[in-house]
Motif scaffolding. Structure first.
Motif, short mmCIF file in Angstrom:
data_model
loop_
_atom_site.label_atom_id
_atom_site.label_comp_id
_atom_site.label_asym_id
_atom_site.label_seq_id
_atom_site.Cartn_x
_atom_site.Cartn_y
_atom_site.Cartn_z
N UNK A 61 -12.33 -0.75 9.19
CA UNK A 61 -12.40 -0.36 7.78
C UNK A 61 -13.40 -1.23 7.01
N UNK A 62 -14.02 -2.18 7.68
CA UNK A 62 -14.93 -3.09 6.99
C UNK A 62 -14.20 -4.02 6.06
N UNK A 63 -12.96 -4.37 6.41
CA UNK A 63 -12.15 -5.21 5.54
C UNK A 63 -11.53 -6.39 6.26
N UNK A 64 -10.40 -6.86 5.71
CA UNK A 64 -9.70 -8.01 6.28
C UNK A 64 -8.20 -7.75 6.30
N UNK A 65 -7.52 -8.34 7.25
CA UNK A 65 -6.06 -8.32 7.27
C UNK A 65 -5.56 -9.00 6.00
N UNK A 66 -4.60 -8.39 5.30
CA UNK A 66 -4.21 -8.89 3.99
C UNK A 66 -2.70 -8.79 3.79
N UNK A 67 -2.25 -9.33 2.67
CA UNK A 67 -0.89 -9.13 2.15
C UNK A 67 0.18 -9.43 3.21
N UNK A 68 1.15 -8.54 3.38
CA UNK A 68 2.25 -8.77 4.31
C UNK A 68 1.79 -8.83 5.76
N UNK A 69 0.66 -8.21 6.07
CA UNK A 69 0.14 -8.31 7.44
C UNK A 69 -0.25 -9.74 7.77
N UNK A 82 6.72 -1.99 6.82
CA UNK A 82 6.24 -1.05 7.83
C UNK A 82 4.80 -0.60 7.64
N UNK A 83 4.07 -1.25 6.76
CA UNK A 83 2.70 -0.84 6.48
C UNK A 83 1.71 -1.84 7.05
N UNK A 84 0.50 -1.34 7.32
CA UNK A 84 -0.62 -2.19 7.71
C UNK A 84 -1.44 -2.45 6.45
N UNK A 85 -1.56 -3.72 6.07
CA UNK A 85 -2.22 -4.07 4.81
C UNK A 85 -3.63 -4.59 5.09
N UNK A 86 -4.61 -4.02 4.41
CA UNK A 86 -6.02 -4.38 4.60
C UNK A 86 -6.68 -4.49 3.23
N UNK A 87 -7.47 -5.56 3.04
CA UNK A 87 -8.27 -5.68 1.82
C UNK A 87 -9.68 -5.20 2.13
N UNK A 88 -10.27 -4.48 1.20
CA UNK A 88 -11.61 -3.92 1.39
C UNK A 88 -12.43 -4.14 0.12
N UNK A 89 -13.77 -4.07 0.22
CA UNK A 89 -14.61 -4.17 -0.98
C UNK A 89 -14.29 -3.04 -1.96
N UNK A 108 -8.29 -15.30 -5.08
CA UNK A 108 -8.97 -16.40 -5.77
C UNK A 108 -9.88 -17.22 -4.87
N UNK A 109 -9.69 -17.17 -3.54
CA UNK A 109 -10.50 -17.96 -2.62
C UNK A 109 -11.62 -17.10 -2.04
N UNK A 110 -12.88 -17.49 -2.21
CA UNK A 110 -13.98 -16.72 -1.60
C UNK A 110 -13.85 -16.73 -0.08
N UNK A 111 -14.25 -15.63 0.54
CA UNK A 111 -14.10 -15.48 1.99
C UNK A 111 -15.47 -15.21 2.60
N UNK A 112 -15.75 -15.91 3.71
CA UNK A 112 -17.02 -15.72 4.40
C UNK A 112 -17.13 -14.29 4.94
N UNK A 113 -18.36 -13.88 5.16
CA UNK A 113 -18.66 -12.47 5.47
C UNK A 113 -17.92 -11.95 6.70
N UNK A 114 -17.85 -12.74 7.77
CA UNK A 114 -17.32 -12.23 9.03
C UNK A 114 -15.86 -12.62 9.28
N UNK A 115 -15.18 -13.11 8.27
CA UNK A 115 -13.76 -13.46 8.42
C UNK A 115 -12.93 -12.18 8.36
N UNK A 116 -12.00 -12.02 9.30
CA UNK A 116 -11.20 -10.79 9.37
C UNK A 116 -9.78 -10.95 8.84
N UNK A 117 -9.40 -12.16 8.45
CA UNK A 117 -8.05 -12.39 7.93
C UNK A 117 -8.14 -13.14 6.61
N UNK A 118 -7.49 -12.63 5.58
CA UNK A 118 -7.49 -13.29 4.28
C UNK A 118 -6.82 -14.68 4.38
#
Length: 282
Positions: A61-69, A82-89, A108-118
């Motif tokens: 999805x071009x995003x990162x693992x987020x939230x409860x995931x 029961x959901x898969x949580x992903x952050x995206x642009x 609030x924390x900036x994330x590097x480009x290739x990081x896949x987990x928040x």
């Protein structure tokens, strides 16, 4: 180093630019794909068959693992949805899915480009915005208890979310599990203060109301062995002999029979079982 070995050292998945920067040629990457050693995910991500499913889904999805995931990855106490949580642009286009929850807000924390987990702090903010208050609070307390963050760090964050500020205001990290957090939060709504992790007779108790009413909780992770159970009950008996009233509840009672639990606590308080003996009152 072989490309597959390098990829395994990077969690089983990496961006092609990372591979090139590590010294692998495009020919080596194509050979690895052609041999079935790895596969492309969303054109520029390369994954081994053993790569974690949540990382593959985020990369797709071009995003990162987020939230409860993220909470699940870190084994934080949580009430799973029961959901898969992903952050995206913000400009991302994501296909609809009944098992996917997308977060467009940035943490609030900036994330590097290739990081896949928040980072855990970003995940906590997502959780506060996404989940009911109690669900969010148990995860925040769990993260604090595991020292994955700390109150000073959270206090300095400029949180734009009112929901995140509300959870931050009451999270403490004192609870060993969400089963301890939930009664404290729920009783506070009725104006009842529960002191947590109080030392009594050489052992800490989960909660203490007033001077004499002890609340203990049995969770799957913390009271799972017969020996631990016997030790807990023996401590309960010693506290009773010292004049305390002990109310012990298990996982199912806290989560699925709370009205009965609350009624018993309120009836105990109505009888003054939380009060100190008259000679000790001031």
């Amino acid at each position: 180093m072989e490309f597959g070995t390098w990829l395994a050292q990077h969690g089983g998945i990496a961006h092609s630019e990372q591979a090139v920067r590590a010294g692998f040629t495009l020919h080596a990457i194509r050979h690895s794909i052609a041999s079935g050693e790895c596969a492309r995910v969303r054109r520029n991500w390369l994954a081994l068959p053993s790569a974690p499913a949540d990382l593959r889904a985020a990369a797709a999805l071009g995003g990162r693992v987020a939230c409860l995931s993220v909470a699940r990855r870190l084994e934080l106490w949580n009430l799973a949805d029961g959901m898969n949580h992903v952050s995206v642009p913000r400009n991302a286009i994501v296909p609809a899915s009944s098992t996917l929850r997308v977060h467009w807000s940035a943490g609030p924390i900036p994330v590097a480009r290739f990081v896949l987990v928040e980072p855990v702090v970003n995940a906590l903010v997502h959780i506060a915005e996404c989940q009911p208050f109690e669900n969010a609070l148990v995860v925040w307390d769990s993260a604090l208890n595991k020292k994955l963050t700390n109150p000073a760090e959270l206090a300095r964050l400029h949180l734009r979310s009112a929901a995140a500020r509300a959870v931050r205001a009451v999270s403490s990290g004192l609870a060993d599990s969400g089963l301890e957090t939930l009664p404290v939060s729920r009783l506070a709504a009725s104006g009842i203060r529960v002191s947590q992790q109080v030392m009594l007779d050489g052992h800490r108790v989960d909660g203490l109301i007033g001077h004499r009413l002890v609340l203990q909780t049995d969770g799957f992770s913390f009271h799972s062995t017969a020996g631990q159970r016997r030790s807990d009950i023996a401590h309960d008996r010693r506290l009773v002999l010292l004049g305390y009233t002990v109310l012990r509840y298990d996982y199912r009672q806290i989560l699925f029979d709370w009205p009965r639990v609350e009624a018993e606590i309120l009836h105990a308080m109505a009888q003054g079982l939380h009060l100190a003996p008259p000679q000790l009152r001031r």
